[in-house]
Write an enzyme that holds these catalytic residues in place. Structure first.
Site, PDB file in Angstrom:
ATOM      1  N   ARG A   1       0.016  -9.711  -5.808  1.00 31.55           N
ATOM      2  CA  ARG A   1       1.228 -10.822  -5.571  1.00 31.55           C
ATOM      3  C   ARG A   1       0.974 -11.870  -6.579  1.00 31.55           C
ATOM      4  O   ARG A   1       1.924 -12.628  -6.841  1.00 31.55           O
ATOM      5  CB  ARG A   1       1.209 -11.118  -4.086  1.00 31.55           C
ATOM      6  CG  ARG A   1       1.418 -10.072  -3.070  1.00 31.55           C
ATOM      7  CD  ARG A   1       0.760  -9.906  -1.994  1.00 31.55           C
ATOM      8  NE  ARG A   1       0.640  -8.688  -1.202  1.00 31.55           N
ATOM      9  CZ  ARG A   1       1.776  -7.998  -0.515  1.00 31.55           C
ATOM     10  NH1 ARG A   1       2.620  -8.827  -0.279  1.00 31.55           N
ATOM     11  NH2 ARG A   1       1.463  -7.034  -0.307  1.00 31.55           N
TER      12      ARG A   1
ATOM     13  N   HIS B   1       0.837  -1.005   5.243  1.00 29.42           N
ATOM     14  CA  HIS B   1      -0.499  -1.295   5.422  1.00 29.42           C
ATOM     15  C   HIS B   1      -1.179  -0.995   6.749  1.00 29.42           C
ATOM     16  O   HIS B   1      -0.359  -1.086   7.788  1.00 29.42           O
ATOM     17  CB  HIS B   1      -0.892  -3.154   5.136  1.00 29.42           C
ATOM     18  CG  HIS B   1      -2.179  -3.273   4.743  1.00 29.42           C
ATOM     19  ND1 HIS B   1      -3.096  -3.226   5.718  1.00 29.42           N
ATOM     20  CD2 HIS B   1      -2.658  -3.751   3.597  1.00 29.42           C
ATOM     21  CE1 HIS B   1      -4.112  -3.839   5.322  1.00 29.42           C
ATOM     22  NE2 HIS B   1      -3.840  -4.125   4.000  1.00 29.42           N
TER      23      HIS B   1
ATOM     24  N   LYS C   1      -5.951   3.157  -3.672  1.00 29.19           N
ATOM     25  CA  LYS C   1      -5.955   1.857  -3.677  1.00 29.19           C
ATOM     26  C   LYS C   1      -7.408   1.231  -3.761  1.00 29.19           C
ATOM     27  O   LYS C   1      -8.440   1.978  -3.561  1.00 29.19           O
ATOM     28  CB  LYS C   1      -5.418   1.297  -2.237  1.00 29.19           C
ATOM     29  CG  LYS C   1      -5.880  -0.148  -2.223  1.00 29.19           C
ATOM     30  CD  LYS C   1      -5.381  -0.603  -0.555  1.00 29.19           C
ATOM     31  CE  LYS C   1      -5.578  -2.056  -0.365  1.00 29.19           C
ATOM     32  NZ  LYS C   1      -5.213  -2.282   1.051  1.00 29.19           N
TER      33      LYS C   1
ATOM     34  N   ASP D   1       2.727  -2.794  -4.124  1.00 31.56           N
ATOM     35  CA  ASP D   1       1.635  -3.953  -4.337  1.00 31.56           C
ATOM     36  C   ASP D   1       0.490  -3.452  -5.101  1.00 31.56           C
ATOM     37  O   ASP D   1      -0.171  -4.003  -5.857  1.00 31.56           O
ATOM     38  CB  ASP D   1       1.226  -5.038  -3.586  1.00 31.56           C
ATOM     39  CG  ASP D   1       0.505  -4.182  -2.393  1.00 31.56           C
ATOM     40  OD1 ASP D   1       0.803  -3.265  -2.154  1.00 31.56           O
ATOM     41  OD2 ASP D   1      -0.036  -5.272  -1.668  1.00 31.56           O
ATOM     42  N   ASN D   2       0.123  -1.927  -4.656  1.00 31.24           N
ATOM     43  CA  ASN D   2      -0.890  -1.505  -5.416  1.00 31.24           C
ATOM     44  C   ASN D   2      -0.771   0.096  -5.004  1.00 31.24           C
ATOM     45  O   ASN D   2       0.220   0.425  -4.228  1.00 31.24           O
ATOM     46  CB  ASN D   2      -2.343  -1.892  -4.885  1.00 31.24           C
ATOM     47  CG  ASN D   2      -2.339  -2.009  -3.345  1.00 31.24           C
ATOM     48  OD1 ASN D   2      -2.454  -3.328  -3.135  1.00 31.24           O
ATOM     49  ND2 ASN D   2      -2.503  -1.161  -2.775  1.00 31.24           N
TER      50      ASN D   2
ATOM     51  N   ASP E   1       0.657  -1.328   0.178  1.00 28.50           N
ATOM     52  CA  ASP E   1       0.236   0.074   0.022  1.00 28.50           C
ATOM     53  C   ASP E   1       0.809   1.443  -0.052  1.00 28.50           C
ATOM     54  O   ASP E   1       0.485   2.146   0.327  1.00 28.50           O
ATOM     55  CB  ASP E   1      -0.830   0.097   1.191  1.00 28.50           C
ATOM     56  CG  ASP E   1      -2.082  -1.011   1.120  1.00 28.50           C
ATOM     57  OD1 ASP E   1      -2.048  -1.716   0.237  1.00 28.50           O
ATOM     58  OD2 ASP E   1      -3.163  -0.804   1.866  1.00 28.50           O
TER      59      ASP E   1
ATOM     60  N   SER F   1      -2.596  -9.983   5.562  1.00 28.84           N
ATOM     61  CA  SER F   1      -2.528  -8.523   5.732  1.00 28.84           C
ATOM     62  C   SER F   1      -2.349  -8.364   7.462  1.00 28.84           C
ATOM     63  O   SER F   1      -3.191  -9.141   8.090  1.00 28.84           O
ATOM     64  CB  SER F   1      -3.387  -7.603   5.429  1.00 28.84           C
ATOM     65  OG  SER F   1      -3.456  -7.840   3.979  1.00 28.84           O
TER      66      SER F   1
ATOM     67  N   HIS G   1      -0.045 -13.716   1.394  1.00 34.31           N
ATOM     68  CA  HIS G   1      -1.422 -13.310   1.098  1.00 34.31           C
ATOM     69  C   HIS G   1      -1.826 -13.962  -0.496  1.00 34.31           C
ATOM     70  O   HIS G   1      -2.346 -13.102  -1.253  1.00 34.31           O
ATOM     71  CB  HIS G   1      -1.311 -11.745   0.810  1.00 34.31           C
ATOM     72  CG  HIS G   1      -2.558 -11.102   1.310  1.00 34.31           C
ATOM     73  ND1 HIS G   1      -3.161  -9.836   1.207  1.00 34.31           N
ATOM     74  CD2 HIS G   1      -3.771 -11.999   1.440  1.00 34.31           C
ATOM     75  CE1 HIS G   1      -4.474  -9.981   1.490  1.00 34.31           C
ATOM     76  NE2 HIS G   1      -4.673 -11.050   1.756  1.00 34.31           N
TER      77      HIS G   1
END
Length: 488
Positions: free
Chosen positions: A73, A244, A314, A296-297, A32, A148, A125
């Protein structure tokens, strides 16, 4: 030397010479992190190690992930669009009966077959059942959280930031689709304790105090792996829990940033990267190691991230939800101070690393592209001509060159002149809208435009009777007992 020995050494020497050319590979994936949460992409927060990494390496300014964690992922691990390999509506939760199919060949399996030592340190994840975990997917070792850090009990700090009232967290209203259990796992406030896993053992129940230490422990573990495997080649996948929500920077970093807890944690991430790069320099492995830093985003704006100048957050397919800050560092191979705006994506790392390692690609269809010429700034090197923006099962947008079309709204943007997606060009360029819609239709008979099923979508991995790694009473799942059968 006997003739037999001479023949043996003659046969062996090309292999030894080839192995010496295999670079070590480290893939650092932050959770994140916003596009502008670090200095090289515009943050005023102090990130000196990442600033140096950018000056000594390359910025990838049009690099794409997925809008949320699990699909992103899966894409990174398999070299495919997320929907092809992990067709789920959102993300995975604890005790999920589905995960990344063991039939998929991961980046770790590809590199392991080429002689690499492989390790995963951090948040996994893509499935928390034993069949889906890293050591069943090509990694020699694993240390980290299987999902997470907010997927745990509220009274143990998993639903609130440090200093917040944990009882108040239990009163927050959750969306209707975030309660109960389905095949993607246990949601909401019914979630079991957070497990820290080492290889096949649950070694700790992670509560608030332990969350503060997770980044430093990941960093120490990665440094230990580098020292133990300095003769190489090695591949380390380091998917951080940071940044995160809930935001748990190390206590020594709290209150140090102008950007609140998220900025504090970004500074700790910067420190972590600095320790790893410094160790590579100390061991004289810097010229033999490609390090990639990414997210990851896009960042979660509601938790303090900064995606400027991108629009969105996100979970969205506006650029701010899916375009991520990315750096590549390999002194002597990736030119210093370089930058590329070519379209690249997480699905490119598997074919790129395989190319650098001299490894065989999976026989299954891949969507990624070898970025080696681009990373080396070779003349004429390009990224993707077209990129498809999937969110869950649905294609929401498409990019071709500088133009991006949001399919439902029909909004058209030129990302070169309007990176913020603020000026809709659809009325002025109807032919381009038509062209992009036609390109989107190309995927109809492959991954489909909407819905879970399509010819190119591969099956999820499934288990019949999923269960938490730690039950609510602290009992550890059978086979994951580690140092204790019950964790306080």
């Amino acid at each position: 030397m006997h003739l037999r020995s001479l023949l043996f050494h003659a046969l062996l020497s090309p292999l030894v010479a080839f192995a010496a050319d295999q670079p070590n590979l480290i893939l650092i994936n932050i959770d994140d992190l916003g596009y502008a949460d670090i200095g090289p992409f515009g943050s005023t927060n102090a990130t000196p190690n990442l600033d140096r990494m950018a000056k000594e390496g390359m910025k990838l300014t049009s690099h794409y992930a997925a809008p949320v964690c699990s699909p992103s992922r899966a894409s990174m691990l398999t070299g495919c669009y997320p929907k092809r390999v992990l067709p789920i509506p959102h993300v995975l939760f604890p005790s999920s009966s589905v995960g990344l199919n063991p039939e998929e060949e991961t980046i770790a399996e590809v590199l392991k077959a080429a002689g690499y030592k492989t390790a995963c340190v951090g948040k996994w994840h893509v499935g928390d059942q034993p069949e889906f975990m890293p050591t069943a997917q090509g990694f020699d070792s694993y240390y980290g959280l299987p999902y997470s850090n907010d997927m745990g009990p509220a009274d143990e700090g998993a639903k609130s930031n440090p200093g917040e009232d944990r009882k108040a967290a239990t009163k927050r209203k959750l969306p209707a689709n975030n309660t109960g259990i389905d095949e993607t796992g246990i949601k909401g406030y019914a979630q079991p304790p957070l497990p820290l896993v080492e290889n096949g053992n649950v070694i700790e129940r992670v509560k608030a105090e332990e969350q503060h230490t997770i980044t430093s422990r990941y960093t120490d573990k990665v440094c230990d792996i580098i020292r133990a495997n300095k003769e190489g080649p090695f591949f380390i996948y380091m998917p951080h829990t940071a940044v995160h929500f809930p935001l748990y920077p190390g206590k020594e970093f709290m209150g140090k940033s102008p950007n609140g807890l998220l900025g504090d944690w970004a500074q700790e991430v910067d420190s972590s990267v600095g320790k790893i790069l410094d160790l590579l320099r100390e061991l004289k492995l810097d010229g033999q190691t490609l390090v990639v830093f990414t997210s990851d985003n896009g960042g979660a704006l509601n938790h303090g991230s900064n995606n400027q100048p991108l629009r969105g957050s996100k979970g969205q397919t506006y650029e701010g939800g899916i375009r991520v800050c990315t750096l590549a560092w390999w002194p002597g191979h990736v030119p210093a101070g370089a930058s590329t705006g070519e379209i690249t994506a997480h699905m490119d790392w598997l074919p790129t690393f395989a190319s650098l390692a001299g490894a065989k690609l999976p026989v299954r269809k891949l969507d990624g592209k070898d970025l080696t010429p681009l990373l080396q700034a070779k003349s004429g090197a390009t990224g993707h001509d077209v990129f498809y923006y999937y969110r869950g099962f649905k294609m929401e947008a498409i990019r071709s060159g500088d133009l991006k079309l949001h399919l439902d709204k029909g909004d058209l943007y030129n990302l070169k002149s309007d990176i913020a997606e603020s000026t809709n060009l659809a009325e002025d360029q109807p032919d381009e809208v038509k062209r992009l819609r036609a390109l989107a239709e190309v995927m109809k008979d492959d991954l489909g435009l909407d819905g879970a099923e399509a010819p190119g979508v591969r099956p999820l991995g499934r288990v019949a009777h999923p269960e938490p790694l730690i039950h609510t009473d602290g009992t550890v799942r059978a086979g994951y007992n580690g140092v204790a059968k019950t964790l306080p």
